[in-house]
Design an enzyme around this catalytic site. Structure first.
Site, PDB file in Angstrom:
ATOM      1  N   ASP A 145      42.269  60.403 -11.493  1.00 32.44           N
ATOM      2  CA  ASP A 145      42.418  59.728 -12.790  1.00 32.44           C
ATOM      3  C   ASP A 145      41.117  59.106 -13.305  1.00 32.44           C
ATOM      4  OD1 ASP A 145      45.115  60.368 -12.672  1.00 32.44           O
ATOM      5  OD2 ASP A 145      45.626  58.501 -11.664  1.00 32.44           O
ATOM      6  N   LYS A 179      38.772  63.013 -16.034  1.00 28.80           N
ATOM      7  CA  LYS A 179      38.258  64.388 -16.001  1.00 28.80           C
ATOM      8  C   LYS A 179      38.648  65.168 -17.259  1.00 28.80           C
ATOM      9  CE  LYS A 179      40.485  64.811 -12.085  1.00 28.80           C
ATOM     10  NZ  LYS A 179      40.839  63.414 -11.777  1.00 28.80           N
ATOM     11  N   LYS A 213      39.360  64.186 -20.281  1.00 29.01           N
ATOM     12  CA  LYS A 213      38.597  63.785 -21.463  1.00 29.01           C
ATOM     13  C   LYS A 213      37.219  64.446 -21.481  1.00 29.01           C
ATOM     14  CE  LYS A 213      35.761  60.442 -23.552  1.00 29.01           C
ATOM     15  NZ  LYS A 213      35.415  59.180 -24.150  1.00 29.01           N
ATOM     16  N   ASN A 273      50.601  67.963 -10.070  1.00 25.79           N
ATOM     17  CA  ASN A 273      50.350  66.569  -9.644  1.00 25.79           C
ATOM     18  C   ASN A 273      49.264  65.959 -10.533  1.00 25.79           C
ATOM     19  OD1 ASN A 273      48.550  68.403  -8.479  1.00 25.79           O
ATOM     20  ND2 ASN A 273      48.356  67.299  -6.547  1.00 25.79           N
ATOM     21  N   GLY A 287      47.390  64.921 -13.983  1.00 23.50           N
ATOM     22  CA  GLY A 287      47.747  64.515 -15.343  1.00 23.50           C
ATOM     23  C   GLY A 287      46.439  64.207 -16.028  1.00 23.50           C
ATOM     24  N   HIS A 288      45.971  65.122 -16.855  1.00 24.99           N
ATOM     25  CA  HIS A 288      44.660  64.975 -17.495  1.00 24.99           C
ATOM     26  C   HIS A 288      44.856  64.659 -18.975  1.00 24.99           C
ATOM     27  CE1 HIS A 288      42.518  67.480 -14.142  1.00 24.99           C
ATOM     28  NE2 HIS A 288      43.186  66.437 -13.689  1.00 24.99           N
ATOM     29  N   THR A 289      44.398  63.470 -19.372  1.00 21.91           N
ATOM     30  CA  THR A 289      44.663  62.984 -20.725  1.00 21.91           C
ATOM     31  C   THR A 289      43.490  63.267 -21.653  1.00 21.91           C
ATOM     32  OG1 THR A 289      45.757  61.164 -19.589  1.00 21.91           O
ATOM     33  CG2 THR A 289      45.511  60.953 -21.977  1.00 21.91           C
ATOM     34  N   GLN A 293      42.680  65.755  -9.098  1.00 19.39           N
ATOM     35  CA  GLN A 293      42.658  64.672  -8.106  1.00 19.39           C
ATOM     36  C   GLN A 293      41.211  64.166  -7.958  1.00 19.39           C
ATOM     37  OE1 GLN A 293      44.631  67.755  -7.027  1.00 19.39           O
ATOM     38  NE2 GLN A 293      45.991  66.690  -8.402  1.00 19.39           N
ATOM     39  N   ARG A 325      48.811  51.777 -11.595  1.00 20.85           N
ATOM     40  CA  ARG A 325      47.735  52.141 -10.669  1.00 20.85           C
ATOM     41  C   ARG A 325      47.176  50.874 -10.030  1.00 20.85           C
ATOM     42  NH1 ARG A 325      45.018  55.842 -15.228  1.00 20.85           N
ATOM     43  NH2 ARG A 325      46.336  57.669 -15.035  1.00 20.85           N
TER      44      ARG A 325
HETATM   45  P1  GDP Z   1      42.130  62.455 -15.229  1.00 18.56           P
HETATM   46  O1  GDP Z   1      43.318  62.722 -14.385  1.00 18.56           O
HETATM   47  O2  GDP Z   1      40.875  62.334 -14.424  1.00 18.56           O
HETATM   48  O3  GDP Z   1      41.960  63.430 -16.365  1.00 18.56           O
HETATM   49  O4  GDP Z   1      42.367  61.011 -15.880  1.00 18.56           O
HETATM   50  P2  GDP Z   1      43.752  60.476 -16.527  1.00 18.56           P
HETATM   51  O5  GDP Z   1      43.936  61.129 -17.834  1.00 18.56           O
HETATM   52  O6  GDP Z   1      44.861  60.538 -15.558  1.00 18.56           O
HETATM   53  O7  GDP Z   1      43.418  58.932 -16.661  1.00 18.56           O
HETATM   54  C1  GDP Z   1      42.365  58.472 -17.429  1.00 18.56           C
HETATM   55  C2  GDP Z   1      42.942  57.532 -18.493  1.00 18.56           C
HETATM   56  O8  GDP Z   1      41.894  56.785 -19.053  1.00 18.56           O
HETATM   57  C3  GDP Z   1      43.588  58.256 -19.656  1.00 18.56           C
HETATM   58  O9  GDP Z   1      44.626  57.471 -20.157  1.00 18.56           O
HETATM   59  C4  GDP Z   1      42.444  58.384 -20.654  1.00 18.56           C
HETATM   60  O10 GDP Z   1      42.909  58.489 -22.004  1.00 18.56           O
HETATM   61  C5  GDP Z   1      41.741  57.079 -20.434  1.00 18.56           C
HETATM   62  N1  GDP Z   1      40.288  57.087 -20.659  1.00 18.56           N
HETATM   63  C6  GDP Z   1      39.394  58.084 -20.400  1.00 18.56           C
HETATM   64  N2  GDP Z   1      38.142  57.642 -20.634  1.00 18.56           N
HETATM   65  C7  GDP Z   1      38.246  56.366 -21.037  1.00 18.56           C
HETATM   66  C8  GDP Z   1      37.301  55.362 -21.397  1.00 18.56           C
HETATM   67  O11 GDP Z   1      36.085  55.560 -21.372  1.00 18.56           O
HETATM   68  N3  GDP Z   1      37.800  54.129 -21.741  1.00 18.56           N
HETATM   69  C9  GDP Z   1      39.131  53.861 -21.750  1.00 18.56           C
HETATM   70  N4  GDP Z   1      39.518  52.645 -22.085  1.00 18.56           N
HETATM   71  N5  GDP Z   1      40.044  54.783 -21.420  1.00 18.56           N
HETATM   72  C10 GDP Z   1      39.605  56.017 -21.054  1.00 18.56           C
HETATM   73  P1  IMO Z   2      44.536  63.774 -11.432  1.00 21.48           P
HETATM   74  O1  IMO Z   2      44.083  65.211 -11.464  1.00 21.48           O
HETATM   75  C1  IMO Z   2      45.702  60.368  -8.975  1.00 21.48           C
HETATM   76  C2  IMO Z   2      47.910  61.239  -5.301  1.00 21.48           C
HETATM   77  C3  IMO Z   2      49.354  60.794  -5.236  1.00 21.48           C
HETATM   78  C4  IMO Z   2      49.487  60.562  -3.751  1.00 21.48           C
HETATM   79  C5  IMO Z   2      48.659  61.686  -3.143  1.00 21.48           C
HETATM   80  C6  IMO Z   2      49.440  62.903  -2.733  1.00 21.48           C
HETATM   81  O2  IMO Z   2      45.331  63.353 -12.603  1.00 21.48           O
HETATM   82  O3  IMO Z   2      43.382  62.883 -11.112  1.00 21.48           O
HETATM   83  P2  IMO Z   2      50.607  64.888  -4.071  1.00 21.48           P
HETATM   84  O4  IMO Z   2      51.660  64.861  -5.126  1.00 21.48           O
HETATM   85  O5  IMO Z   2      49.330  65.541  -4.496  1.00 21.48           O
HETATM   86  O6  IMO Z   2      51.094  65.425  -2.770  1.00 21.48           O
HETATM   87  O7  IMO Z   2      50.275  63.327  -3.788  1.00 21.48           O
HETATM   88  O8  IMO Z   2      47.717  62.039  -4.142  1.00 21.48           O
HETATM   89  N1  IMO Z   2      47.580  62.089  -6.463  1.00 21.48           N
HETATM   90  C7  IMO Z   2      46.884  61.667  -7.522  1.00 21.48           C
HETATM   91  N2  IMO Z   2      46.400  60.449  -7.830  1.00 21.48           N
HETATM   92  N3  IMO Z   2      45.454  61.410  -9.785  1.00 21.48           N
HETATM   93  C8  IMO Z   2      45.913  62.640  -9.485  1.00 21.48           C
HETATM   94  O9  IMO Z   2      45.575  63.745 -10.191  1.00 21.48           O
HETATM   95  C9  IMO Z   2      46.706  62.802  -8.331  1.00 21.48           C
HETATM   96  N4  IMO Z   2      47.325  63.854  -7.757  1.00 21.48           N
HETATM   97  C10 IMO Z   2      47.846  63.404  -6.612  1.00 21.48           C
HETATM   98  O10 IMO Z   2      49.547  59.617  -5.980  1.00 21.48           O
HETATM   99  O11 IMO Z   2      48.882  59.333  -3.399  1.00 21.48           O
HETATM  100 MG    MG Z   3      45.224  61.923 -14.019  1.00 26.44          MG
END
Ligand code: GDP
Ligand code: IMO
Ligand code: MG
Length: 423
Positions: free
Chosen positions: A13, A16, A18, A38, A40-42, A221, A302
Site C-alpha cells: 500500500d 504503487k 498511483k 490481494n 488494491g491499487h488506487t 504487496q 492499517r
Molecule cells: P498500492 O497498493 O501501493 O497501490 O497503494 P494503495 O492504493 O493501497 O494505498 C495508497 C493510498 O494512498 C491510496 O488511497 C492512494 O489514493 C493514497 N495516496 C497515494 N499517494 C498519496 C499521497 O502522496 N498522499 C496522500 N495523502 N495519499 C496518497
Molecule cells: P498491495 O498490492 C498490503 C498482506 C495481508 C496479510 C498478508 C498475507 O495493495 O500493496 P494474503 O492475502 O496475500 O495471503 O495476505 O499480506 N497483504 C497486503 N498488505 N497491501 C497489499 O497489496 C497486500 N496483499 C497482501 O494483509 O498480512
Molecule cells: Mg494497496
C-alpha cells in the site's frame, strides 16, 4: 529496451498504483508479475477514484498494452467484477488487456481454504486478505494448480479433480461452506475471461524487449511481505521483489533496467506480524486519519508508525532499487517533529542490518528531525519544497544511498513532483 520494475519497499500500500499510472505515458506495456486480487491499487484523476486488483495500473492511458503475467494468480469471479466496473465507467479493455496462459487460477475452494486455514490458526492467524492467495500458490508449487490455458484443455475433469481434493481438506478442517453460489459466480467469471486475449506472455515479453518496446513491471504487496525475505510467516505467498519480475514474466535478470523502489514517508501495515516502529498513540491515529489508512480491499484500518530505515535499507538491497519514490509526504505536513528509525536495539545492542527475526525484543532507535509544518499538497516543483522537507529528503538519501526521484504530495495523479527532471 530493458524492463523497468516498480515495487513496494515496505509492507504494501505504498502508492504503487498511483505512480504506475503517472509513469505510464513513458511506456508501451505495463505488466503485473505476481500476487493477485490481494492487491488494491488506487488511482485518482479528474475527480474519479479507481481501485485495481488484478488489472495493471496502466489501463487508463489510451493505447497502452496491459499484461497479466504468468506469476499472477487470477480469480475469474473478482476479475469479472473489476472488468465490469471499469467498463461501466467507459473503459474498454478487451483490446488492451492480455492474460498469460501460464497465470494460475484461484479456484472457489482456494478462497474457502484460505478462510479455513486462518480459522485454524486462531490467534496466530496471518490476517490474510481472504482471497485464496496462499492456497492457490500452494497448489502451484505442489504441482496441482490449474492455469488459464488449461481452461481450453479438459478443463472440467481437471477442475472437478481439484475441487474434490480441496473438499477433503475442508472437511478435515471441519470448515462449513456453501460452494454452489461461489462456484456459479466463478464460472461466470471464466466466461468473462474468455473475452480477452490469452497469450504466451513469455514470448510476448521477450519479443517486445527485442522490438525496443518500453515495459514497466508493476509490483504488488511489498518487499517486507515477500515469501523469502519478508517478516515470515506473516507474509504473502509470492516473491514481491525484483527477482519476482524475472520469474513472473519470463524475463532474464540481464533484461532488468531501472528499479523504482516506492515507500511512504512513514510506514503502515495491515494484517498481523511484527512492525517495530508501530505507534499505538495519538500520533499513530493522526497518521491513520490524515493518510486515510484503511485497506483498499478489505477496509481494515492499517497499522501506522514512523519510517523504518533498517527495513527500508534491507529492501533496497534485496531489490537493487536504483531510484526511490516517496509517497504521502503530505500526511506529515502538520507534524512538528518527524522520527526515523535508524537502528534496532536488541538486548542492549544497536543493530543496523535487518535481523533474521523481528519480535517484541526489538526496540527502534530514532533520529528526530524538525517537521516542515507547511501544506505541500499544491506544490508543483521541488523549488517550492520547504527547507526542513529538503533536509528530510537529504537525510533519507544519505542513509539509503539511493536518490529520491519522485515525491508524491497527494493522492491525485497531478500531485506528483519529479525531481532532477533535467537529467
Ligand atoms: P498500492 O497498493 O501501493 O497501490 O497503494 P494503495 O492504493 O493501497 O494505498 C495508497 C493510498 O494512498 C491510496 O488511497 C492512494 O489514493 C493514497 N495516496 C497515494 N499517494 C498519496 C499521497 O502522496 N498522499 C496522500 N495523502 N495519499 C496518497
Ligand atoms: P498491495 O498490492 C498490503 C498482506 C495481508 C496479510 C498478508 C498475507 O495493495 O500493496 P494474503 O492475502 O496475500 O495471503 O495476505 O499480506 N497483504 C497486503 N498488505 N497491501 C497489499 O497489496 C497486500 N496483499 C497482501 O494483509 O498480512
Ligand atoms: Mg494497496
Amino acid at each position: 529496451m530493458k524492463v523497468d520494475v516498480l515495487l513496494g519497499l515496505q509492507w504494501g500500500d505504498e502508492g504503487k498504483g498511483k505512480v504506475v499510472d503517472v509513469l505510464t505515458p513513458g511506456y508501451d506495456i505495463i505488466t503485473r508479475f505476481q500476487g493477485g486480487p490481494n492487491a488494491g491499487h488506487t488511482l485518482e484523476f479528474e475527480g474519479q477514484k479507481y481501485v485495481l486488483r488484478s488489472i495493471p495500473s496502466g489501463i487508463f492511458q489510451g493505447d497502452k498494452i496491459n499484461v497479466i503475467g504468468n506469476g499472477v494468480v487470477l480469480d475469474p469471479a473478482l476479475f469479472k467484477t473489476e472488468v465490469e466496473a471499469l467498463e461501466r465507467s467507459g473503459h474498454d479493455l478487451t483490446q488492451r488487456l492480455y492474460i498469460s496462459k501460464k497465470a494460475h487460477l484461484i479456484l472457489p475452494t482456494h478462497r474457502l481454504l484460505d478462510a479455513a486455514q486462518e480459522q485454524q490458526k486462531g490467534s496466530d492467524k496471518i490476517g490474510t486478505t481472504g482471497k485464496g492467495i496462499g492456497p492457490a500458490y500452494t497448489d502451484k508449487i505442489s504441482r496441482n494448480g490449474l492455469r488459464i490455458g488449461d481452461i481450453e484443455h479438459d478443463f472440467e475433469v481437471k477442475y472437478k479433480k481439484a475441487i474434490a481434493r480441496h473438499e477433503i481438506l475442508l472437511k478435515q478442517m471441519n470448515f462449513e461452506y456453501d460452494l454452489d453460489p461461489i462456484e456459479k459466480e466463478w464460472m461466470e467469471g471464466v466466461r468473462c475471461l474468455q473475452r480477452f486475449h490469452w497469450i504466451d506472455s513469455d514470448h510476448f515479453m521477450n519479443q517486445s524487449i527485442a522490438n525496443d518496446k518500453k515495459i514497466l513491471a508493476e509490483g504488488a504487496q511489498g518487499t517486507m511481505l515477500d515469501i523469502d525475505f519478508g517478516s515470515y510467516p506473516f507474509v504473502t505467498s509470492s516473491n514481491t521483489i525484483t527477482a519476482g519480475a524475472c520469474t513472473g514474466l519470463g524475463v532474464a535478470p540481464t533484461k532488468i533496467g531501472t528499479v523504482y523502489g516506492i515507500f511512504k514517508a512513514y510506514c503502515t501495515r495491515v494484517g498481523s506480524g511484527p512492525f517495530p516502529t508501530e505507534l499505538f498513540d495519538e500520533t499513530g491515529q493522526k497518521m491513520r486519519d490524515l493518510g486515510y489508512e484503511y485497506g483498499s480491499v478489505t477496509g481494515r484500518p492499517r497499522r501506522c508508525g514512523w519510517i523504518d530505515l533498517v527495513a527500508l535499507r534491507y529492501a533496497i538491497m534485496i531489490d537493487g532499487a536504483t531510484q526511490l519514490i516517496m509517497m504521502k509526504s503530505d500526511v506529515l505536513d502538520s507534524f512538528d517533529t518527524i522520527k526515523a528509525c535508524v537502528a534496532y536495539r536488541i538486548n542492549g545492542e544497536d543493530i543496523e542490518d535487518f535481523p533474521f527475526e523481528i519480535n517484541e525484543n526489538v526496540e527502534p532507535v530514532y533520529v528526530e528531525l524538525p517537521g516542515w509544518v507547511t501544506n505541500m499538497t499544491k506544490m508543483q516543483s521541488e523549488s517550492e519544497f520547504p527547507e526542513e522537507f529538503n533536509a528530510y529528503l537529504s537525510f533519507l538519501e544519505e542513509y539509503l544511498e539511493v536518490p529520491v526521484k519522485i515525491v508524491s504530495v497527494g493522492p491525485d495523479r497531478a500531485q506528483t513532483i519529479v525531481r532532477y527532471a533535467e537529467e
